[in-house]
Design a protein around this motif. Structure first.
Motif, mmCIF file in Angstrom:
data_model
loop_
_atom_site.group_PDB
_atom_site.id
_atom_site.type_symbol
_atom_site.label_atom_id
_atom_site.label_comp_id
_atom_site.label_asym_id
_atom_site.label_seq_id
_atom_site.Cartn_x
_atom_site.Cartn_y
_atom_site.Cartn_z
ATOM 1 N N ASP A 1 -4.100 12.327 17.057
ATOM 2 C CA ASP A 1 -3.737 10.936 16.838
ATOM 3 C C ASP A 1 -5.036 10.170 16.580
ATOM 4 O O ASP A 1 -5.924 10.186 17.424
ATOM 5 C CB ASP A 1 -3.048 10.469 18.133
ATOM 6 C CG ASP A 1 -2.523 9.071 18.006
ATOM 7 O OD1 ASP A 1 -2.157 8.699 16.889
ATOM 8 O OD2 ASP A 1 -2.480 8.362 19.031
ATOM 9 N N ASP A 2 -5.155 9.558 15.417
ATOM 10 C CA ASP A 2 -6.378 8.785 15.206
ATOM 11 C C ASP A 2 -6.018 7.335 14.887
ATOM 12 O O ASP A 2 -4.883 7.025 14.534
ATOM 13 C CB ASP A 2 -7.258 9.401 14.101
ATOM 14 C CG ASP A 2 -6.666 9.268 12.709
ATOM 15 O OD1 ASP A 2 -6.295 8.147 12.338
ATOM 16 O OD2 ASP A 2 -6.581 10.284 11.992
ATOM 17 N N ASP A 3 -6.986 6.462 15.063
ATOM 18 C CA ASP A 3 -6.722 5.055 14.774
ATOM 19 C C ASP A 3 -7.483 4.648 13.521
ATOM 20 O O ASP A 3 -8.021 3.570 13.422
ATOM 21 C CB ASP A 3 -7.072 4.163 15.971
ATOM 22 C CG ASP A 3 -8.573 4.075 16.204
ATOM 23 O OD1 ASP A 3 -9.300 4.952 15.663
ATOM 24 O OD2 ASP A 3 -9.022 3.159 16.899
ATOM 25 N N GLY A 4 -7.505 5.578 12.567
ATOM 26 C CA GLY A 4 -8.245 5.335 11.330
ATOM 27 C C GLY A 4 -7.423 4.581 10.300
ATOM 28 O O GLY A 4 -6.499 3.844 10.636
ATOM 29 N N GLY A 5 -7.747 4.802 9.053
ATOM 30 C CA GLY A 5 -7.146 4.014 7.986
ATOM 31 C C GLY A 5 -5.716 4.384 7.621
ATOM 32 O O GLY A 5 -5.054 3.659 6.890
ATOM 33 N N GLY A 6 -5.262 5.541 8.106
ATOM 34 C CA GLY A 6 -3.913 5.959 7.775
ATOM 35 C C GLY A 6 -3.848 6.590 6.404
ATOM 36 O O GLY A 6 -4.810 6.551 5.634
ATOM 37 N N LEU A 7 -2.713 7.185 6.112
ATOM 38 C CA LEU A 7 -2.555 7.839 4.816
ATOM 39 C C LEU A 7 -2.134 6.803 3.780
ATOM 40 O O LEU A 7 -1.399 5.869 4.076
ATOM 41 C CB LEU A 7 -1.491 8.931 4.912
ATOM 42 C CG LEU A 7 -1.858 10.136 5.786
ATOM 43 C CD1 LEU A 7 -0.673 11.071 5.896
ATOM 44 C CD2 LEU A 7 -3.058 10.873 5.223
ATOM 45 N N ASP A 8 -2.614 7.018 2.574
ATOM 46 C CA ASP A 8 -2.304 6.090 1.501
ATOM 47 C C ASP A 8 -1.205 6.702 0.635
ATOM 48 O O ASP A 8 -1.431 7.620 -0.141
ATOM 49 C CB ASP A 8 -3.566 5.842 0.664
ATOM 50 C CG ASP A 8 -3.350 4.757 -0.374
ATOM 51 O OD1 ASP A 8 -2.197 4.628 -0.852
ATOM 52 O OD2 ASP A 8 -4.319 4.064 -0.699
ATOM 53 N N ARG A 9 -0.009 6.186 0.809
ATOM 54 C CA ARG A 9 1.165 6.702 0.104
ATOM 55 C C ARG A 9 0.944 6.757 -1.404
ATOM 56 O O ARG A 9 1.203 7.758 -2.059
ATOM 57 C CB ARG A 9 2.354 5.804 0.431
ATOM 58 C CG ARG A 9 3.657 6.285 -0.135
ATOM 59 C CD ARG A 9 4.751 5.245 0.054
ATOM 60 N NE ARG A 9 5.788 5.482 -0.916
ATOM 61 C CZ ARG A 9 6.924 6.130 -0.641
ATOM 62 N NH1 ARG A 9 7.155 6.524 0.588
ATOM 63 N NH2 ARG A 9 7.803 6.360 -1.573
ATOM 64 N N GLY A 10 0.416 5.680 -1.922
ATOM 65 C CA GLY A 10 0.216 5.591 -3.366
ATOM 66 C C GLY A 10 -0.745 6.666 -3.868
ATOM 67 O O GLY A 10 -0.480 7.335 -4.860
ATOM 68 N N LYS A 11 -1.853 6.824 -3.149
ATOM 69 C CA LYS A 11 -2.862 7.801 -3.570
ATOM 70 C C LYS A 11 -2.292 9.215 -3.534
ATOM 71 O O LYS A 11 -2.563 10.026 -4.406
ATOM 72 C CB LYS A 11 -4.081 7.726 -2.645
ATOM 73 C CG LYS A 11 -5.155 6.791 -3.154
ATOM 74 C CD LYS A 11 -6.420 6.980 -2.346
ATOM 75 C CE LYS A 11 -7.420 5.883 -2.634
ATOM 76 N NZ LYS A 11 -8.468 5.837 -1.631
ATOM 77 N N ILE A 12 -1.519 9.489 -2.468
ATOM 78 C CA ILE A 12 -0.954 10.825 -2.333
ATOM 79 C C ILE A 12 -0.003 11.099 -3.497
ATOM 80 O O ILE A 12 -0.061 12.160 -4.121
ATOM 81 C CB ILE A 12 -0.209 10.973 -0.998
ATOM 82 C CG1 ILE A 12 -1.206 10.921 0.168
ATOM 83 C CG2 ILE A 12 0.574 12.282 -0.947
ATOM 84 C CD1 ILE A 12 -0.577 10.841 1.528
ATOM 85 N N LEU A 13 0.838 10.123 -3.796
ATOM 86 C CA LEU A 13 1.789 10.311 -4.884
ATOM 87 C C LEU A 13 1.061 10.501 -6.210
ATOM 88 O O LEU A 13 1.421 11.371 -7.003
ATOM 89 C CB LEU A 13 2.744 9.109 -4.966
ATOM 90 C CG LEU A 13 3.838 9.094 -3.885
ATOM 91 C CD1 LEU A 13 4.607 7.795 -3.923
ATOM 92 C CD2 LEU A 13 4.782 10.282 -4.056
ATOM 93 N N ALA A 14 0.012 9.699 -6.432
ATOM 94 C CA ALA A 14 -0.733 9.806 -7.683
ATOM 95 C C ALA A 14 -1.317 11.204 -7.824
ATOM 96 O O ALA A 14 -1.234 11.835 -8.887
ATOM 97 C CB ALA A 14 -1.839 8.754 -7.714
#
Lengths: 171, 136, 771
Positions: free
Chosen positions: C528-541
């Motif tokens: 569990d991290d408190d970082g920036g999280g995954l970027d849905r848009g970037k992953i899809l791209a």
């Protein structure tokens, strides 16, 4: 016998360890024909016993049995070749084969004998194009006047299923 | 040099004693692990700790491996570390890998001698540990 | 090569390797933990236990390597030992560089172990060893030089505590115990005789002398608490109106607190009191407001020397800041040198620093525990477990032998019950044999995160939870690599740099939590991290670019999108840092987890962090099962899924418009699954009233299974269906099989997948309903 083979096959020395098994086939009878399977794959022959059905299997997988604590699947070779199913009787046998570590029991009508069929006496399978069964064949072995259909054990187990799976994956 | 010889067998006791006394060492004896720990603790409390403990493994009541661990535990508890830890040499007939490595690694003993102990080897060990000078 | 070494030597080397590896695994985290409290603020006493442990590590390696004639290994360990001894004796303070060096020492030892396991001697390590020894020597030297030059050496880390000898502590503890005893009985008497001034005087003296001792030996928590109590009792004594009874009660409670703290001190601890401020408040609450002890500990305080100096007015903030810029030299020395403060002021500040530090909770230290064990070959263990499995089957065969049916066998029944119990116990024991706690694995991750943090310059708090959780050894082996990848991913892509974090309004230090828990027969490992999280848009791209998806993915749910990162070919090799060193992507993570029948779940919120959870089923090779019959077929249903069973009566069944039969059980409406339809078998009965309905539960959903008959409960050894069978795809509703008493194979129902099948019919529609 050994001498004779040495004359025919001079590479034989390389395979000395497997000498006892080389060119030996377990032959069995099914729907009027004699078949042979490389003895190296065969671990044992057992009588027919109660098979536990497993759902969602291709028709030729009859289910599983307990072989001394190991659970092994059972394939009906007739069904594998799209032949007519036949009720099991006291002569029906299960040939247990081990193919690359996978143990499978093959249901056949009747087991015959262990035959020596030197490579020189094996002809490639005829390209009849009739059905896809020829993929399971290794060749035709001639013993005296008789012809034994030699099976390609590995293709018997896999081959078509894998292709099927692949096509599903692509779709 | 103050030495504690922990050994249940009389002949070995005498041998080690005689040998150590040749170095003018003050030798105490204990014939099992429990006694050894008592002696070790007493020496600590009185402020006159041992310089060297020769420790057998197979002994009644408490074996040498246990005693070794216990001594190290007491030291750790009292904050005795580094070069202040007492030097312990196992002197034993056991030479299997398990015992040797258990003593050396888990017990952090300074040396491991297998019986029979020859004066020359013991001497080399003492030199190695900096307890005596090169010349016997 | 091997031939020239005796078998004894070879065995000895392997034993050496194993022991040292264990020791390294145990102590490497201690080194890193030590690093967190080192530097200019480090205080020797806090870490002296750790230093001693690490010293012993290298000492042991030296001894054992010497015994095996590994001279290079021994020499390297010796130089590490030298450095540690210097630090230990206070000749030098622990620096971050030292931690690095010690870590490198550990790395060298690990390499050396691999080397000697192959070559059985360490000649090939001479160059490496020499280089490392030089570095250790270099680390030691400047200090020696400084001492030789007679430079004014202000021992900033020194305080009274470090001059306390072990004997003094021992004496202190035993003396204190006596005082507390006297205090306790005095308090009890006073409770009954509250006007007795003489008693009160005695109590005051006890508290006072206890306080004095604590202060002298530098146990700040004890001292501070005693000081407060002293004040309270003094007020009672001087006749101020306070509730004597309450004070006595509280004082009695505090005696227990003191004792706990003393026990900690006796065990070598710092005698810290948990919840100190609460106790202090409790005392204050009993006092008239004017007399309350001003409590410096209640406020948030800095224990940084510079801050304290500023606080005391001894140095200006500017002077401290300038000096801080030269952090490579110790702050105190700098300030004195630059004339910004006097020696006295430093001394005073130091004293306060020492006190405040004691009050602070120390860094979580990895506890070094040793347990007695022997090593057993894993193969043998597996054989044993297999045999026990066979034993369970054999026992079933005997006890349920068809030959015994309808026979009156009282004593046989008794004996067989006894046998069954022993077999069950044996089985349970066997299952635990392969289980090991995840702590070893987790601790290795401490090092990983430490290295990554240093390399990337991102600060991160690494928190471990549930280290005691036990899992099968193979599970540990399989999840090691995935864990490395996931943590690396968190560090590389999750946690942002301090600047970015501050801008986003987060704490500049990131947080990664690694935890393990047991849940529903699974072990769950969560990162569990408190970082920036995954970027849905970037992953899809990226998925589009790689051809993994063909549309814009807007219809995909977040979870599905996140799962894409595990697709083969998704992660780019170019981004892999040298830490993982394997050049594999996240797909390998999933492959490994799948291998042990595990699943991965990702949740992420942009800007808030990512949670990755691995669920891996424990190896439950034997379960308690209920055997049921349906026509000629028999099945085992795991008992844990069974809620109840009943025979239904006409009128309990409702037929839904879609043909689904629904049975009303008390107030619940449950769908009925007919086993004979599911597995296409011919049952005895088609009418629900004539068979048995079993209420099953999976994932908190209930449904009814219709079978012909219940045959009884039994221990079930799970056997996998052959790989060949599973190569045809998932076997519907079946998780495996077992062998019955008569030698036939019996399938084990997978209640979960039966439920899934029941739901697939509705799934398409329910998706629209937003389920």
């Amino acid at each position: 016998m050994a001498e004779m083979r040495r004359d025919i096959d001079f590479d034989d020395d390389l395979y000395d360890d497997e000498d006892t098994q080389k060119d030996k086939y377990l032959t069995f009878f099914m729907a009027g024909e004699d078949y042979g399977i490389d003895i190296a794959y065969v671990t044992e022959i057992i009588g027919i016993q109660k098979i536990t059905e497993v759902p969602d299997m291709p028709v030729f997988i009859k289910g599983v049995i307990n072989l001394r604590g190991k659970v092994i699947p059972i394939m009906d070779v007739r069904l594998r070749f799209n032949m007519k199913e036949r009720a099991y009787d006291e002569r029906t046998c299960i040939i247990v084969v081990d193919i690359n570590g996978t143990a499978v029991g093959l249901v056949v009508d009747e087991v015959r004998e262990v035959a020596d069929i030197p490579e020189a006496q094996v002809e490639p399978p005829p390209q009849t194009g009739k059905g896809r069964s020829s993929r399971y064949l290794k060749g035709m072995g001639k013993v005296d006047d008789e012809v034994k259909i030699l099976l390609n054990a590995e293709n018997l187990l896999y081959d078509e299923e894998l292709e099927k799976l692949e096509t599903i994956g692509e779709g | 040099m103050k030495v504690l010889i922990v050994e249940d067998e009389v002949v070995s006791q005498k041998l080690l004693m005689g040998f150590m006394e040749a170095y003018d060492a003050m030798c105490h004896q204990a014939n099992n692990g429990k006694k050894a720990i008592e002696a070790f603790q007493e020496a600590l409390v009185t402020g006159d700790p041992y310089d060297l403990i020769l420790l057998d493994i197979m002994m009644p009541e408490m074996d040498g491996q246990q005693a070794l661990r216990e001594i190290r535990r007491i030291e750790a508890q009292k904050g005795i570390g580094g070069a202040d830890m007492v030097k312990i040499v196992m002197v034993t007939a056991l030479s299997d890998a398990k015992n040797v490595m258990e003593a050396l690694v888990k017990g952090s003993c300074e040396g491991y001698l297998t019986k029979p102990v020859y004066p020359q080897r013991l001497h080399e060990m003492l030199v190695h540990l900096g307890l005596v000078d090169e010349k016997p | 090569m091997t031939n020239q070494f005796s078998p004894d030597h070879v065995e000895m080397v392997h034993e050496f390797a194993q022991e040292i590896r264990d020791l390294l695994d145990e102590l490497e985290p201690v080194i890193i933990a030590m690093g967190e409290c080192c530097g200019t603020e480090g205080k020797l006493e806090d870490i002296s236990d750790d230093i001693n442990s690490i010293f012993r590590l290298f000492h042991s390696i030296k001894g054992a390597a010497g015994f095996l004639n590994f001279t290079h290994v021994a020499a390297t360990s010796h130089s590490a030992e030298n450095l540690l001894d210097l630090i230990r004796t206070g000749g030098m303070s622990l620096q971050p560089d030292h931690i690095d060096l010690l870590c490198q020492g550990c790395d060298f030892i690990r390499e050396a172990i691999d080397h000697v396991c192959q070559h059985y001697e360490d000649g090939g390590l001479s160059e490496q060893s020499r280089r490392l020894r030089d570095r250790f020597l270099a680390a030691i030297k400047p200090d020696l030089q400084a001492a030789e030059q007679g430079a004014p050496l202000i021992d900033l880390d020194g305080d009274l505590g470090s001059q306390v000898s072990p004997e003094m502590t021992v004496n202190f503890v035993s003396e204190s115990q006596e005082i507390l005893q006297a205090m306790e009985s005095g308090l009890l008497n006073w409770l009954n005789d509250q006007e007795n001034q003489e008693l009160l005087g005695d109590i005051f003296r006890h508290v006072h002398s206890f306080k004095g001792n604590c202060g002298f030996l530098g146990f700040a928590d004890l001292e501070s608490l005693s000081h407060h109590l002293e004040t309270a009792i003094d007020l009672a004594r001087s006749g101020t109106k306070v509730d004597n009874g309450k004070i006595a009660e509280l004082a009695l409670k505090l005696v227990d607190v003191y004792r706990e703290s003393l026990a900690d001190i006796e065990g070598g601890g710092p005698g810290k009191i948990d919840g100190l401020t609460i106790y202090l408040d409790m005392i204050n609450d009993l006092l008239p407001s004017a007399d309350r002890v001003s409590s410096e500990t209640v406020k948030e305080e800095s224990d940084r020397l510079g801050d304290i100096l500023v606080e005391l007015g001894a140095a200006s903030r500017a002077a401290v800041d300038i000096s801080l810029a030269q952090q490579n030299r110790q702050l105190g020395a700098i300030l004195v040198e630059s004339g910004a403060v006097s020696h006295d002021a430093i001394d005073k500040a130091l004293q306060i620093q020492a006190e405040r530090k004691k009050k602070k909770i120390g860094p979580t230290k990895a506890k070094v525990t040793s347990r007695q064990d022997i090593r057993v070959d894993l193969g043998k263990l597996d054989q044993l477990i297999d045999l026990i499995g066979e034993l369970v089957i054999a026992e079933n065969m005997v006890v349920h032998s068809p030959d015994l049916v309808d026979m009156e066998l009282d004593s046989f029944q008794k004996s067989s019950q006894h046998l069954s119990k022993i077999v069950r116990d044996l089985q349970e024991m066997a299952m635990t044999l392969r289980m090991v706690p995840v702590s070893g694995l987790f601790r290795r991750m401490i090092r990983l995160v430490h290295d990554l943090s240093r390399k990337s310059g991102k600060k991160v708090d690494f928190i471990l939870r549930g280290e005691d959780t036990e899992v099968d050894k193979t599970v540990i082996e399989t999840i090691t690599d995935p864990l490395v990848h996931l943590l690396r991913n968190s560090m590389d892509h999750g946690i942002e740099s301090s600047e970015v974090r501050l801008k986003a309004g987060k704490n500049s230090t990131g947080r990664i939590k690694l935890s393990a828990t047991h849940e529903e027969g699974c072990v769950k490992i969560t990162i569990d991290d408190d970082g920036g999280g995954l970027d849905r848009g970037k992953i899809l791209a990226k998925a589009r670019e790689k051809g993994l998806i063909h549309d814009d993915g807007s219809s995909m749910r977040d979870r599905e999108v996140f799962q894409l990162i595990f697709a083969p070919g998704f992660s780019t090799a170019a981004e892999i840092t040298d830490v993982s060193g394997r050049g594999v992507g996240m797909d390998v993570v999933r492959q490994n987890i799948n291998k042990v029948n595990g699943t991965i779940d990702i949740q992420s919120k942009a800007g808030q962090g990512t949670t990755v959870q691995l669920s891996i089923s424990l190896t439950m090779a034997i379960i308690e099962g209920m055997m049921v019959r349906c026509g000629q077929s028999r099945y085992i249903i795991p008992i844990i899924n069974i809620i109840e069973s009943f025979q239904c009566k006409p009128g309990m069944i409702t037929l839904a418009p879609d043909g689904q039969e629904i049975v009303k059980v008390r107030d619940n409406l449950l769908s009925v699954v007919r086993l004979h339809e599911l597995h296409k078998i011919v049952p005895d009965n088609y009418e629900l009233e004539k068979g048995i309905l079993i209420v099953l539960e999976a994932r908190r959903h209930n449904f009814c299974l219709f079978v012909d008959e219940l045959l009884g409960q039994q221990q079930t050894v799970i056997k996998g269906l052959s790989d060949y069978v599973t190569s045809f795809g998932n076997v519907g509703g079946v998780s495996g099989c077992t062998i019955m008493g008569n030698g036939e194979v019996c399938l084990i129902l997978d209640v979960q997948s039966v439920l899934d099948r029941l739901n697939t019919g509705e799934a398409d529609e329910s998706a629209y309903r937003g389920r």
